[in-house]
Design a protein around this motif. Sequence first.
Motif, PDB file in Angstrom:
ATOM      1  N   LEU A   1      48.480  36.324  43.531  1.00 34.72           N
ATOM      2  CA  LEU A   1      47.301  37.186  43.591  1.00 34.72           C
ATOM      3  C   LEU A   1      46.827  37.602  42.210  1.00 34.72           C
ATOM      4  O   LEU A   1      45.633  37.707  41.959  1.00 34.72           O
ATOM      5  N   PHE A   2      47.763  37.876  41.313  1.00 31.34           N
ATOM      6  CA  PHE A   2      47.389  38.397  40.009  1.00 31.34           C
ATOM      7  C   PHE A   2      47.381  37.348  38.896  1.00 31.34           C
ATOM      8  O   PHE A   2      47.075  37.667  37.753  1.00 31.34           O
ATOM      9  N   ALA A   3      47.722  36.111  39.202  1.00 33.18           N
ATOM     10  CA  ALA A   3      47.695  35.056  38.181  1.00 33.18           C
ATOM     11  C   ALA A   3      46.246  34.709  37.844  1.00 33.18           C
ATOM     12  O   ALA A   3      45.427  34.509  38.741  1.00 33.18           O
ATOM     13  N   PRO A   4      45.923  34.635  36.551  1.00 32.04           N
ATOM     14  CA  PRO A   4      44.538  34.333  36.152  1.00 32.04           C
ATOM     15  C   PRO A   4      44.082  32.976  36.681  1.00 32.04           C
ATOM     16  O   PRO A   4      44.791  31.985  36.584  1.00 32.04           O
ATOM     17  N   GLY A   5      42.927  32.944  37.299  1.00 35.09           N
ATOM     18  CA  GLY A   5      42.324  31.716  37.776  1.00 35.09           C
ATOM     19  C   GLY A   5      42.808  31.242  39.136  1.00 35.09           C
ATOM     20  O   GLY A   5      42.253  30.293  39.681  1.00 35.09           O
ATOM     21  N   MET A   6      43.810  31.854  39.706  1.00 33.31           N
ATOM     22  CA  MET A   6      44.347  31.402  40.999  1.00 33.31           C
ATOM     23  C   MET A   6      43.516  31.925  42.171  1.00 33.31           C
ATOM     24  O   MET A   6      43.477  31.286  43.212  1.00 33.31           O
ATOM     25  N   MET A   7      42.894  33.042  42.000  1.00 28.25           N
ATOM     26  CA  MET A   7      42.100  33.643  43.061  1.00 28.25           C
ATOM     27  C   MET A   7      40.659  33.780  42.567  1.00 28.25           C
ATOM     28  O   MET A   7      40.407  33.807  41.362  1.00 28.25           O
ATOM     29  N   PRO A   8      39.709  33.910  43.502  1.00 31.01           N
ATOM     30  CA  PRO A   8      38.305  33.984  43.080  1.00 31.01           C
ATOM     31  C   PRO A   8      37.940  35.268  42.327  1.00 31.01           C
ATOM     32  O   PRO A   8      36.900  35.330  41.682  1.00 31.01           O
ATOM     33  N   CYS A   9      38.770  36.289  42.379  1.00 31.97           N
ATOM     34  CA  CYS A   9      38.436  37.520  41.674  1.00 31.97           C
ATOM     35  C   CYS A   9      39.165  37.560  40.320  1.00 31.97           C
ATOM     36  O   CYS A   9      40.231  36.991  40.154  1.00 31.97           O
ATOM     37  N   SER A  10      38.561  38.252  39.385  1.00 33.53           N
ATOM     38  CA  SER A  10      39.157  38.338  38.051  1.00 33.53           C
ATOM     39  C   SER A  10      40.161  39.489  37.981  1.00 33.53           C
ATOM     40  O   SER A  10      40.139  40.405  38.806  1.00 33.53           O
ATOM     41  N   TRP A  11      41.010  39.426  36.972  1.00 42.61           N
ATOM     42  CA  TRP A  11      41.989  40.499  36.769  1.00 42.61           C
ATOM     43  C   TRP A  11      41.263  41.820  36.525  1.00 42.61           C
ATOM     44  O   TRP A  11      41.687  42.859  37.007  1.00 42.61           O
ATOM     45  N   LYS A  12      40.161  41.783  35.809  1.00 45.03           N
ATOM     46  CA  LYS A  12      39.412  43.011  35.525  1.00 45.03           C
ATOM     47  C   LYS A  12      38.927  43.660  36.825  1.00 45.03           C
ATOM     48  O   LYS A  12      39.002  44.873  36.980  1.00 45.03           O
ATOM     49  N   ALA A  13      38.460  42.840  37.776  1.00 42.95           N
ATOM     50  CA  ALA A  13      38.006  43.384  39.067  1.00 42.95           C
ATOM     51  C   ALA A  13      39.180  43.992  39.835  1.00 42.95           C
ATOM     52  O   ALA A  13      39.055  45.061  40.432  1.00 42.95           O
ATOM     53  N   VAL A  14      40.319  43.316  39.821  1.00 37.83           N
ATOM     54  CA  VAL A  14      41.504  43.841  40.501  1.00 37.83           C
ATOM     55  C   VAL A  14      41.926  45.153  39.861  1.00 37.83           C
ATOM     56  O   VAL A  14      42.214  46.138  40.540  1.00 37.83           O
ATOM     57  N   GLN A  15      41.943  45.177  38.545  1.00 34.82           N
ATOM     58  CA  GLN A  15      42.382  46.358  37.803  1.00 34.82           C
ATOM     59  C   GLN A  15      41.475  47.560  38.080  1.00 34.82           C
ATOM     60  O   GLN A  15      41.953  48.674  38.267  1.00 34.82           O
ATOM     61  N   GLN A  16      40.175  47.328  38.137  1.00 34.39           N
ATOM     62  CA  GLN A  16      39.235  48.421  38.356  1.00 34.39           C
ATOM     63  C   GLN A  16      39.302  48.975  39.777  1.00 34.39           C
ATOM     64  O   GLN A  16      39.033  50.147  40.004  1.00 34.39           O
ATOM     65  N   LYS A  17      39.666  48.164  40.751  1.00 33.24           N
ATOM     66  CA  LYS A  17      39.666  48.607  42.147  1.00 33.24           C
ATOM     67  C   LYS A  17      41.052  48.973  42.673  1.00 33.24           C
ATOM     68  O   LYS A  17      41.211  49.225  43.860  1.00 33.24           O
ATOM     69  N   THR A  18      42.040  49.008  41.798  1.00 32.31           N
ATOM     70  CA  THR A  18      43.399  49.356  42.213  1.00 32.31           C
ATOM     71  C   THR A  18      43.684  50.805  41.861  1.00 32.31           C
ATOM     72  O   THR A  18      43.345  51.277  40.783  1.00 32.31           O
ATOM     73  N   ILE A  19      44.319  51.496  42.775  1.00 34.57           N
ATOM     74  CA  ILE A  19      44.694  52.892  42.561  1.00 34.57           C
ATOM     75  C   ILE A  19      46.098  52.892  41.965  1.00 34.57           C
ATOM     76  O   ILE A  19      47.095  52.978  42.680  1.00 34.57           O
ATOM     77  N   TRP A  20      46.194  52.763  40.666  1.00 27.47           N
ATOM     78  CA  TRP A  20      47.479  52.586  40.003  1.00 27.47           C
ATOM     79  C   TRP A  20      48.378  53.809  40.155  1.00 27.47           C
ATOM     80  O   TRP A  20      49.588  53.691  40.285  1.00 27.47           O
ATOM     81  N   GLY A  21      47.791  54.984  40.166  1.00 28.96           N
ATOM     82  CA  GLY A  21      48.588  56.195  40.342  1.00 28.96           C
ATOM     83  C   GLY A  21      49.325  56.196  41.682  1.00 28.96           C
ATOM     84  O   GLY A  21      50.473  56.617  41.778  1.00 28.96           O
ATOM     85  N   THR A  22      48.661  55.694  42.723  1.00 29.69           N
ATOM     86  CA  THR A  22      49.281  55.617  44.039  1.00 29.69           C
ATOM     87  C   THR A  22      50.435  54.623  44.033  1.00 29.69           C
ATOM     88  O   THR A  22      51.497  54.883  44.599  1.00 29.69           O
ATOM     89  N   PHE A  23      50.246  53.474  43.383  1.00 33.36           N
ATOM     90  CA  PHE A  23      51.338  52.499  43.270  1.00 33.36           C
ATOM     91  C   PHE A  23      52.543  53.113  42.577  1.00 33.36           C
ATOM     92  O   PHE A  23      53.682  52.952  43.014  1.00 33.36           O
ATOM     93  N   LEU A  24      52.294  53.809  41.477  1.00 36.16           N
ATOM     94  CA  LEU A  24      53.399  54.431  40.741  1.00 36.16           C
ATOM     95  C   LEU A  24      54.076  55.520  41.570  1.00 36.16           C
ATOM     96  O   LEU A  24      55.304  55.639  41.584  1.00 36.16           O
ATOM     97  N   LEU A  25      53.291  56.318  42.286  1.00 33.71           N
ATOM     98  CA  LEU A  25      53.852  57.370  43.127  1.00 33.71           C
ATOM     99  C   LEU A  25      54.693  56.786  44.257  1.00 33.71           C
ATOM    100  O   LEU A  25      55.804  57.246  44.527  1.00 33.71           O
ATOM    101  N   LEU A  26      54.186  55.742  44.912  1.00 29.00           N
ATOM    102  CA  LEU A  26      54.945  55.094  45.985  1.00 29.00           C
ATOM    103  C   LEU A  26      56.247  54.493  45.457  1.00 29.00           C
ATOM    104  O   LEU A  26      57.305  54.662  46.060  1.00 29.00           O
ATOM    105  N   GLY A  27      56.167  53.804  44.347  1.00 31.55           N
ATOM    106  CA  GLY A  27      57.368  53.208  43.756  1.00 31.55           C
ATOM    107  C   GLY A  27      58.386  54.266  43.368  1.00 31.55           C
ATOM    108  O   GLY A  27      59.581  54.124  43.631  1.00 31.55           O
TER     109      GLY A  27
END
Length: 181
Positions: free
Chosen positions: A4-30
């Motif tokens: 999912l996060f490998a560059p060029g493997m999926m139609p969306c860019s890393w920048k799009a994934v990064q902007q739409k991910t709630i990183w604080g929630t990931f860190l809190l869950l982990g």
Amino acid sequence: MMVLFAPGMMPCSWKAVQQKTIWGTFLLLGGAMTMTTAMTQAGVAQWLADHIHSMVVGMNWWQTVLTMMVGTHIIRLGMLSNVAAVAMLAPVVFAMAPKLGLHPVAFTLLVCDTDTFAYLLPTQITAAVIAHSTETFSTADYAKVGSVAVLIAIAYGVCVMAPWYALLGMPVWNPAAAWPF
């Protein structure tokens, strides 16, 4: 996840994934999942259960159940997963019942069922963590509503479920009652 996060493997860019991910929630869950595992492996839950056990010795059945319900909610403040919490607490509660002169199955069901209504902090349930990340409510708002839900769950357990289990042949106050099923 790597694909999912490998560059060029999926139609969306890393920048799009990064902007739409709630990183604080990931860190809190982990962090919360790690804390649950650490509490289990370090024996913190057993230590807390031992302290609660010393408080309930000599109480009648409903005082014991009520104290255990409140006590497990305190233990649950540091745990995210309901499944992990019940998996950790159920054997402790089950083993504690005969020492207190209570039916082990009814006692465990009452205490652990109420524990599934752990709504004091948004970090206690994964769905609440995700909802909290939207910033549409504060932790204080969640605690106000959640504390009422916890009190209702405890009252329901003592006033409705305990008599229901007795009607089914498993009175919590009779440790000698057979498992009817």
